[in-house]
Design a protein around this motif. Structure first.
Motif, PDB file in Angstrom:
ATOM      1  N   LEU A 121       0.832  -1.206   0.000  1.00 48.55           N
ATOM      2  CA  LEU A 121       0.000   0.000   0.000  1.00 48.55           C
ATOM      3  C   LEU A 121       0.864   1.253   0.000  1.00 48.55           C
ATOM      4  N   ASP A 122       1.930   1.224   0.762  1.00 41.03           N
ATOM      5  CA  ASP A 122       2.815   2.382   0.839  1.00 41.03           C
ATOM      6  C   ASP A 122       3.449   2.676  -0.521  1.00 41.03           C
ATOM      7  N   ALA A 123       3.898   1.619  -1.210  1.00 40.08           N
ATOM      8  CA  ALA A 123       4.494   1.800  -2.540  1.00 40.08           C
ATOM      9  C   ALA A 123       3.454   2.281  -3.542  1.00 40.08           C
ATOM     10  N   LEU A 124       2.239   1.761  -3.443  1.00 39.45           N
ATOM     11  CA  LEU A 124       1.162   2.168  -4.343  1.00 39.45           C
ATOM     12  C   LEU A 124       0.854   3.658  -4.192  1.00 39.45           C
ATOM     13  N   ILE A 125       0.750   4.119  -2.939  1.00 41.13           N
ATOM     14  CA  ILE A 125       0.464   5.530  -2.694  1.00 41.13           C
ATOM     15  C   ILE A 125       1.583   6.407  -3.259  1.00 41.13           C
ATOM     16  N   GLY A 126       2.824   5.951  -3.151  1.00 38.34           N
ATOM     17  CA  GLY A 126       3.926   6.723  -3.714  1.00 38.34           C
ATOM     18  C   GLY A 126       3.797   6.876  -5.221  1.00 38.34           C
ATOM     19  N   ARG A 127       3.409   5.799  -5.904  1.00 39.64           N
ATOM     20  CA  ARG A 127       3.251   5.867  -7.361  1.00 39.64           C
ATOM     21  C   ARG A 127       2.062   6.756  -7.747  1.00 39.64           C
ATOM     22  N   LEU A 128       0.960   6.622  -7.016  1.00 43.79           N
ATOM     23  CA  LEU A 128      -0.219   7.425  -7.335  1.00 43.79           C
ATOM     24  C   LEU A 128       0.005   8.903  -7.021  1.00 43.79           C
ATOM     25  N   ARG A 129       0.752   9.182  -5.975  1.00 45.85           N
ATOM     26  CA  ARG A 129       1.051  10.573  -5.648  1.00 45.85           C
ATOM     27  C   ARG A 129       1.854  11.225  -6.764  1.00 45.85           C
ATOM     28  N   ALA A 130       2.827  10.483  -7.302  1.00 44.00           N
ATOM     29  CA  ALA A 130       3.628  11.001  -8.410  1.00 44.00           C
ATOM     30  C   ALA A 130       2.792  11.130  -9.678  1.00 44.00           C
ATOM     31  N   ALA A 131       1.940  10.138  -9.954  1.00 49.65           N
ATOM     32  CA  ALA A 131       1.120  10.160 -11.163  1.00 49.65           C
ATOM     33  C   ALA A 131       0.140  11.319 -11.140  1.00 49.65           C
ATOM     34  N   TYR A 132      -0.391  11.644  -9.973  1.00 57.10           N
ATOM     35  CA  TYR A 132      -1.345  12.744  -9.857  1.00 57.10           C
ATOM     36  C   TYR A 132      -0.716  14.056 -10.320  1.00 57.10           C
ATOM     37  N   GLU A 133       0.493  14.336  -9.875  1.00 54.93           N
ATOM     38  CA  GLU A 133       1.155  15.580 -10.249  1.00 54.93           C
ATOM     39  C   GLU A 133       1.639  15.552 -11.696  1.00 54.93           C
ATOM     40  N   GLU A 134       2.007  14.374 -12.190  1.00 61.44           N
ATOM     41  CA  GLU A 134       2.430  14.262 -13.586  1.00 61.44           C
ATOM     42  C   GLU A 134       1.264  14.458 -14.549  1.00 61.44           C
ATOM     43  N   PHE A 144      -3.383  12.062  -2.421  1.00 54.82           N
ATOM     44  CA  PHE A 144      -2.571  10.923  -1.989  1.00 54.82           C
ATOM     45  C   PHE A 144      -1.501  11.329  -0.974  1.00 54.82           C
ATOM     46  N   GLY A 145      -1.320  12.630  -0.799  1.00 54.58           N
ATOM     47  CA  GLY A 145      -0.317  13.093   0.153  1.00 54.58           C
ATOM     48  C   GLY A 145      -0.913  13.746   1.383  1.00 54.58           C
ATOM     49  N   THR A 146      -2.199  13.535   1.624  1.00 55.16           N
ATOM     50  CA  THR A 146      -2.855  14.173   2.762  1.00 55.16           C
ATOM     51  C   THR A 146      -2.441  13.513   4.082  1.00 55.16           C
ATOM     52  N   ARG A 147      -2.658  14.236   5.142  1.00 58.78           N
ATOM     53  CA  ARG A 147      -2.327  13.737   6.477  1.00 58.78           C
ATOM     54  C   ARG A 147      -3.171  12.517   6.825  1.00 58.78           C
ATOM     55  N   ALA A 148      -4.420  12.516   6.394  1.00 56.99           N
ATOM     56  CA  ALA A 148      -5.312  11.387   6.688  1.00 56.99           C
ATOM     57  C   ALA A 148      -4.776  10.093   6.083  1.00 56.99           C
ATOM     58  N   VAL A 149      -4.229  10.162   4.863  1.00 58.60           N
ATOM     59  CA  VAL A 149      -3.676   8.966   4.212  1.00 58.60           C
ATOM     60  C   VAL A 149      -2.428   8.502   4.948  1.00 58.60           C
ATOM     61  N   ARG A 150      -1.593   9.444   5.369  1.00 62.46           N
ATOM     62  CA  ARG A 150      -0.378   9.073   6.103  1.00 62.46           C
ATOM     63  C   ARG A 150      -0.721   8.397   7.426  1.00 62.46           C
ATOM     64  N   ILE A 151      -1.731   8.927   8.110  1.00 61.86           N
ATOM     65  CA  ILE A 151      -2.149   8.333   9.383  1.00 61.86           C
ATOM     66  C   ILE A 151      -2.707   6.932   9.151  1.00 61.86           C
ATOM     67  N   TYR A 152      -3.496   6.775   8.091  1.00 65.78           N
ATOM     68  CA  TYR A 152      -4.069   5.453   7.793  1.00 65.78           C
ATOM     69  C   TYR A 152      -2.962   4.429   7.536  1.00 65.78           C
ATOM     70  N   LEU A 153      -1.964   4.799   6.736  1.00 68.81           N
ATOM     71  CA  LEU A 153      -0.863   3.880   6.444  1.00 68.81           C
ATOM     72  C   LEU A 153      -0.084   3.542   7.715  1.00 68.81           C
ATOM     73  N   ARG A 154       0.066   4.529   8.593  1.00 64.75           N
ATOM     74  CA  ARG A 154       0.772   4.287   9.850  1.00 64.75           C
ATOM     75  C   ARG A 154      -0.002   3.301  10.718  1.00 64.75           C
ATOM     76  N   GLU A 155      -1.323   3.445  10.732  1.00 70.05           N
ATOM     77  CA  GLU A 155      -2.160   2.530  11.518  1.00 70.05           C
ATOM     78  C   GLU A 155      -2.125   1.116  10.941  1.00 70.05           C
ATOM     79  N   VAL A 156      -2.137   1.014   9.605  1.00 65.70           N
ATOM     80  CA  VAL A 156      -2.048  -0.306   8.967  1.00 65.70           C
ATOM     81  C   VAL A 156      -0.718  -0.962   9.306  1.00 65.70           C
ATOM     82  N   ARG A 157       0.350  -0.190   9.249  1.00 64.96           N
ATOM     83  CA  ARG A 157       1.670  -0.733   9.577  1.00 64.96           C
ATOM     84  C   ARG A 157       1.717  -1.222  11.015  1.00 64.96           C
ATOM     85  N   GLY A 158       1.213  -0.398  11.951  1.00 68.69           N
ATOM     86  CA  GLY A 158       1.227  -0.789  13.351  1.00 68.69           C
ATOM     87  C   GLY A 158       0.346  -1.992  13.626  1.00 68.69           C
TER      88      GLY A 158
END
Length: 218
Positions: A121-134, A144-158
């Motif tokens: 999921l973390d790698a996917l978000i990185g690709r989508l974040r780049a694709a959005y700006e491209e 894809f770079g919002t705080r809510a997404v970062r918090i969600y990924l952190r919770e999934v990891r934990g």
């Protein structure tokens, strides 16, 4: 990722060597700024995967009820997309009541759900974040770079760390303990010879998750 482009989400992370796209490179040749282009060559595996992920997300927005446009997409919609992809995951995530909760390699099968690995999921978000700006999106409005997404990924990891018994915490970096050394005496600073990692310390290699993401690719 286990979700695919268009109607087949299961192929989102499958490589395709047949996809090609011309890439033009301008260079000056000799005299008055004459331009030439390099021959067409296939895009890298990363670029091909990024393109498939982007098309898959656009298809998800199109099939959303009600349909969503990219301009109205928020971090909450991105999180909804990540949860949708869990149904195609291959990583066993034990629930709290499972007797194998906290065991990375349980001896027997259980009925706990399969989900997407955090690294995937973390790698996917990185690709989508780049694709959005491209594709013309502004960095400040990138969902894809919002705080809510970062918090969600952190919770999934934990959560996956606890469920599977995988420590994701980083080691604390040790401060260098070097002292002033007299050039005349030639004394070495405490901590051993030059190049010894024991004095400087290193951060933990969190690439364990990336390795897991390879085996549980999207």
């Amino acid at each position: 990722m286990d979700s695919g482009s268009g109607a087949n989400p299961n192929s989102i992370n499958e490589g395709s060597s047949s996809a090609t796209a011309p890439v033009l490179m301008d260079s000056q040749q000799g005299g008055a700024g004459e331009l030439s282009s390099s021959p067409a060559h296939p895009p890298s595996r990363y670029e091909s995967q990024k393109r498939r992920d982007w098309n898959t997300f656009l298809q998800y927005l199109k099939n959303h009820k009600p349909p969503l446009t990219l301009s109205r997409c928020s971090g909450a919609h991105v999180i909804e997309f990540l949860k949708y992809l869990d149904q195609f995951g291959k990583t066993k995530v034990h629930v709290t009541a499972c007797p194998y909760f906290g065991h990375a390699n349980p001896p027997d099968p259980c009925s706990c759900p399969l989900k997407q690995a955090w690294g995937s999921l973390d790698a996917l978000i990185g690709r989508l974040r780049a694709a959005y700006e491209e594709n013309g999106g502004r960095r400040e409005s990138n969902p894809f770079g919002t705080r809510a997404v970062r918090i969600y990924l952190r919770e999934v990891r934990g959560g996956q760390a606890k469920a599977r018994g995988i420590p994701y915490e980083k080691k604390k970096r040790k401060r260098p303990t070097t002292t002033a050394v007299s050039a005349a005496s030639g004394t070495q600073p405490p901590g051993g010879a030059a190049g010894d990692d024991s004095s400087g310390g290193t951060t933990a290699n969190v690439g364990t998750v990336t390795a897991a993401a390879t085996t549980n690719s999207l």
